[in-house]
Write a protein that holds these residues in place. Structure first.
Motif, short mmCIF file in Angstrom:
data_model
loop_
_atom_site.label_atom_id
_atom_site.label_comp_id
_atom_site.label_asym_id
_atom_site.label_seq_id
_atom_site.Cartn_x
_atom_site.Cartn_y
_atom_site.Cartn_z
N ASP A 66 0.85 -1.19 0.00
CA ASP A 66 0.00 0.00 0.00
C ASP A 66 0.89 1.24 0.00
OD1 ASP A 66 -2.21 -1.61 0.17
OD2 ASP A 66 -2.42 -1.40 2.34
N ALA B 164 0.61 5.91 -0.67
CA ALA B 164 -0.23 7.08 -0.92
C ALA B 164 0.32 7.86 -2.10
CB ALA B 164 -0.27 7.98 0.32
N GLU C 5 -4.68 9.88 -2.41
CA GLU C 5 -5.43 8.62 -2.35
C GLU C 5 -4.50 7.50 -1.91
OE1 GLU C 5 -8.62 8.23 -3.02
OE2 GLU C 5 -9.18 10.08 -4.06
N ASN C 6 -5.10 6.43 -1.35
CA ASN C 6 -4.34 5.23 -0.99
C ASN C 6 -4.51 4.18 -2.08
OD1 ASN C 6 -3.60 6.47 1.34
ND2 ASN C 6 -4.86 5.22 2.69
N TRP C 7 -3.40 3.50 -2.40
CA TRP C 7 -3.41 2.54 -3.51
C TRP C 7 -2.77 1.22 -3.08
CZ3 TRP C 7 -6.07 4.56 -7.49
CH2 TRP C 7 -6.12 5.95 -7.59
N LYS C 8 -3.24 0.13 -3.67
CA LYS C 8 -2.63 -1.18 -3.48
C LYS C 8 -2.04 -1.63 -4.82
CE LYS C 8 -4.44 -4.22 -0.73
NZ LYS C 8 -3.30 -4.44 0.22
N ARG D 56 -7.57 1.22 -5.98
CA ARG D 56 -7.81 2.01 -4.78
C ARG D 56 -8.00 1.10 -3.58
NH1 ARG D 56 -9.43 7.38 -6.29
NH2 ARG D 56 -9.63 7.48 -8.57
N THR D 57 -7.59 1.60 -2.41
CA THR D 57 -7.76 0.82 -1.19
C THR D 57 -8.14 1.75 -0.05
OG1 THR D 57 -6.71 -0.79 0.29
CG2 THR D 57 -5.33 1.00 -0.50
N ARG D 58 -8.78 1.19 0.96
CA ARG D 58 -9.16 1.97 2.14
C ARG D 58 -8.75 1.21 3.38
NH1 ARG D 58 -15.38 3.96 0.89
NH2 ARG D 58 -14.90 5.26 -0.93
N GLY D 59 -8.56 1.97 4.46
CA GLY D 59 -8.27 1.33 5.74
C GLY D 59 -6.87 0.75 5.78
#
Length: 714
Positions: A492, A494, A498-501, A516-519
């Motif tokens: 992961d 940033a 935005e956060n990305w995997k 996109r990823t969350r948490g």
């Protein structure tokens, strides 16, 4: 050389057409040295008149002595710079009845053919085009064109010297001697060079060569403002009558600020300039900004080099760059008309205040990053072996060694190393040997013959940035250093808020596919601003200890001074001091922070060593510290055991295996993959790690425990 001794046509042009009252200081210093016939390196800020310091004596020589074409070979790194210099030269050439040709990929075949039939006085060219010229034209044509050559000018020499393209160019200049009849004078131009004597040795082997520097420049005026977009807009309002060059770090930021400034300020003249914009639109923006009396040009590093955009009043920087040389290059783009250079730097991160102050201190002391020229660049050596054989058709093996060995960049490669590489190239069928002669092997054309060998000429990536893509959409770019050292499939990070995997990393095409990823844990790694190294970070440590020229505080606004004071107090409280590397243990996390302030390449190497020897994990480095988690009993004595033996450890085979696993991911250029493995490790490691910096910081400082610090958030 007195002005009165110039050819009448040049004097009339300078006083009548240009309306000059006097020559600039760098012109007065450089012109006599050029006329002495000595090779020289000219160092002077952008817009100080150094380009004209070359035009005047070279054109004077052509006119007075009726020199036959081709007289001047002028080498530049970018097509945009060739176009710019061409326009500037043409204003001189037309009234002086001199002829000029520009040669790069966008020039039509008919114009190139015209030059072949009738060479002009001046040829503007890139190294890649010169390489293609030497390979594809027959010997008689090359001798006819280059036999009268008197001058080689290398503009933006700092851009070349340490790069693969610079190694290529240094070799090409040596190979060019085959076709010239007279001694050719070499002249290098640059606005910023940290180690001019080394660059002069790269340029020439003439022991009488000289360095000419402009020491007359007025000291720059700086303003450091802590604040975000609102502060930027409010400040720009006060300078609506000025011409402003506004540097940002990414194309996305350039577009965002372009829209924001148009919306909130509605200026008459606002322009944008970055690598994704069409060439014609960029050239139109450059010309319009040049003609405007006021306005704002928002740009990335595309305008750091010396493209002529006319007089500029103020340089605005949204965050400082991470190298002093880049900082100085940008600031030097203002201050024409004998006014002092002026720069406003906006910081919305506390660390940026320290970076900016460190760069101001270093710039005022004239301390820049040194240009590092590889000792044995065998990847480009491989390329030049093939290129030379291509040029000659066939060449004696021993003659090829002596031909290439005359180049400064290859002078440290000995005959045994040459023989081993040639044997490997013959084994891989890139070369054939018969009767002591070398010729091209079957696999040369198989590997590099596509598109009429264009893949062979254009071998060097313009940057080592990875493109980040969500599907077909470009999200941004990340420096290869971060990708190779910290990211893998599933990581992961940033970027762009935005956060990305990561779904996939393609190291050959420099692409990262993401979703996109969350948490989850907040991503640590970012790479949009490049890598900060030893010179700046060590100065930041000095500033934390209050060991710097406090006169430079006058450039900081009150908010920046408060940030500075806050962290200086913290540094004193936790035990930061001169001659010490503070060590912080976080027992709850079982994590250690080693505050080298040695730069990111130093700290990545240090963490790699601890991973190999101590089995540490969860590595998290910054330019200021190396950090990792540890298992079992681990204390400061374990760190001392490693650091006191650092030179021996760096030679250990176990470490080399680990480093190769990282370094092997880096595709430095198209040719490095064909080298023996040990040579690949050496060349790639030099890009990824700073061994000299690590040895220096560990040998010059002792280890000392520190209490819990706020600097682990840096």
């Amino acid at each position: 050389m007195p002005f009165q001794s110039l050819d009448e046509r040049i004097k009339n042009f300078i006083t009548g057409r240009l309306k000059w009252i006097d020559l600039m200081p760098i012109q007065k210093n450089a012109i006599p040295t050029v006329k002495e016939g000595k090779d020289l390196l000219i160092i002077s800020p952008t817009a100080s008149g150094k380009t004209e310091a070359i035009f005047i004596p070279l054109f004077d020589d052509i006119l007075k002595n009726n020199l036959e074409p081709l007289s001047i070979l002028y080498v530049l790194p970018l097509k945009a710079l060739i176009n710019d210099i061409y326009d500037r030269m043409e204003r001189w050439c037309e009234p002086l009845n001199l002829t000029i040709t520009k040669w790069h990929g966008d020039i039509s075949p008919s114009k190139k053919e015209k030059f072949i039939k009738e060479p002009t006085d001046i040829l503007l060219i890139t190294p890649e085009s010169l390489e293609s010229f030497l390979i594809n034209k027959n010997t008689d044509t090359k001798r006819r064109i280059f036999k009268n050559l008197r001058y080689v000018v290398i503009d933006e020499i700092h851009y070349f010297a340490a790069s693969d393209r610079g190694i290529q160019l240094n070799s090409l200049l040596n190979r060019l001697k085959r076709y010239t009849e007279d001694e050719v004078q070499r002249i290098g131009l640059s606005a910023t060079v940290g180690n001019p004597k080394t660059v002069l040795r790269w340029l020439t082997d003439d022991e009488d060569a000289k360095i000419v520097e402009d020491k007359s420049q007025i000291s720059p005026q700086y303003k450091v403002i802590y604040g975000g977009d609102a502060a930027i807009i409010e400040t720009l309002k006060r300078y609506s009558d000025k011409k402003i060059l506004f540097f940002v770090h990414s194309r996305k930021d350039a577009e965002r600020y372009h829209d924001m400034i148009r919306k909130h300020l509605n200026p008459k003249n606002v322009f944008i300039h970055h690598s994704s914009i069409d060439k014609k639109i960029k050239e139109e923006s450059e010309e319009n900004f040049k003609r405007a009396k006021n306005g704002i040009m928002i740009c990335t590093s595309t305008l750091e080099l010396g493209i002529d955009i006319g007089d500029t009043d103020i340089i605005v920087q949204n965050h400082p760059p991470l190298q002093v040389s880049s900082f100085v290059q940008r600031v030097g783009r203002s201050g024409r008309r004998r006014n002092p250079p002026r720069s406003i730097v906006f910081c919305d991160d506390e660390k940026d205040v320290f970076i900016t102050l460190a760069e101001i201190c270093l710039a005022n002391e004239e301390k820049l990053e040194e240009i590092g020229i590889p000792e044995k660049p065998k990847d480009i050596y491989f390329h030049q072996i093939l290129s030379s054989v291509f040029e000659y058709g066939k060449i004696k093996k021993k003659d090829l060694f002596y031909l290439l060995n005359k180049s400064f960049v290859f002078s440290n490669i000995d005959k045994e190393e040459y023989k081993l590489l040639i044997a490997d190239m013959i084994k891989k069928d890139f070369l054939e040997e018969y009767g002591g002669y070398l010729s091209l092997g079957y696999d040369f054309e198989k590997e590099f013959g596509k598109r009429n060998f264009m893949e062979f000429y254009s071998v060097f990536p313009s940057s080592y940035d990875f493109v980040v893509r969500e599907g077909l959409k470009d999200i941004g770019r990340m420096d290869a250093f971060f990708v190779i050292n910290y990211l893998e499939r599933g990581s992961d990070f940033a970027l762009g808020g935005e956060n990305w995997k990561i779904l996939e990393i393609n190291y050959d095409t420099f692409e990262i596919k993401v979703k996109r990823t969350r948490g989850g844990e907040a991503p640590h790694w970012y790479g949009t601003r490049g890598v900060m190294d030893y010179l700046v970070t060590r100065r930041i440590y000095d500033i934390l200890l209050n060991d710097f020229d406090r006169d430079n505080l006058r450039y900081l606004d009150d908010a920046s001074k408060m940030i500075l004071g806050k962290f200086q107090e913290e540094a004193l409280r936790v035990g930061f001091e001169k001659g010490v590397i503070p060590i912080e243990f976080d027992d709850n996390e079982r994590r250690v922070f080693i505050y080298t302030f040695g730069g990111l390449r130093v700290n990545v190497l240090l963490s790699s060593i601890f991973k190999v020897y101590c089995g540490v994990y969860s590595i998290y480095d910054s330019p200021y510290f190396a950090s990792f988690k540890f298992r079992g009993g681990f204390g400061i004595e374990d760190i001392r055991d490693i650091t006191r033996n650092i030179e021996d450890i760096l030679k250990d085979e176990n470490l080399k295996v680990h480093i190769f696993e990282k370094a092997n991911k880096l595709v430095k250029n198209k040719f490095i993959r064909y080298l023996p493995e040990d040579d690949q490790i050496t060349l790639k490691s030099a890009l990824l790690f700073d061994e000299c910096g690590l040895i220096d910081v560990l040998q010059e400082n002792s280890l000392k425990l520190a209490t819990s610090t706020p600097f682990k958030a840096w």
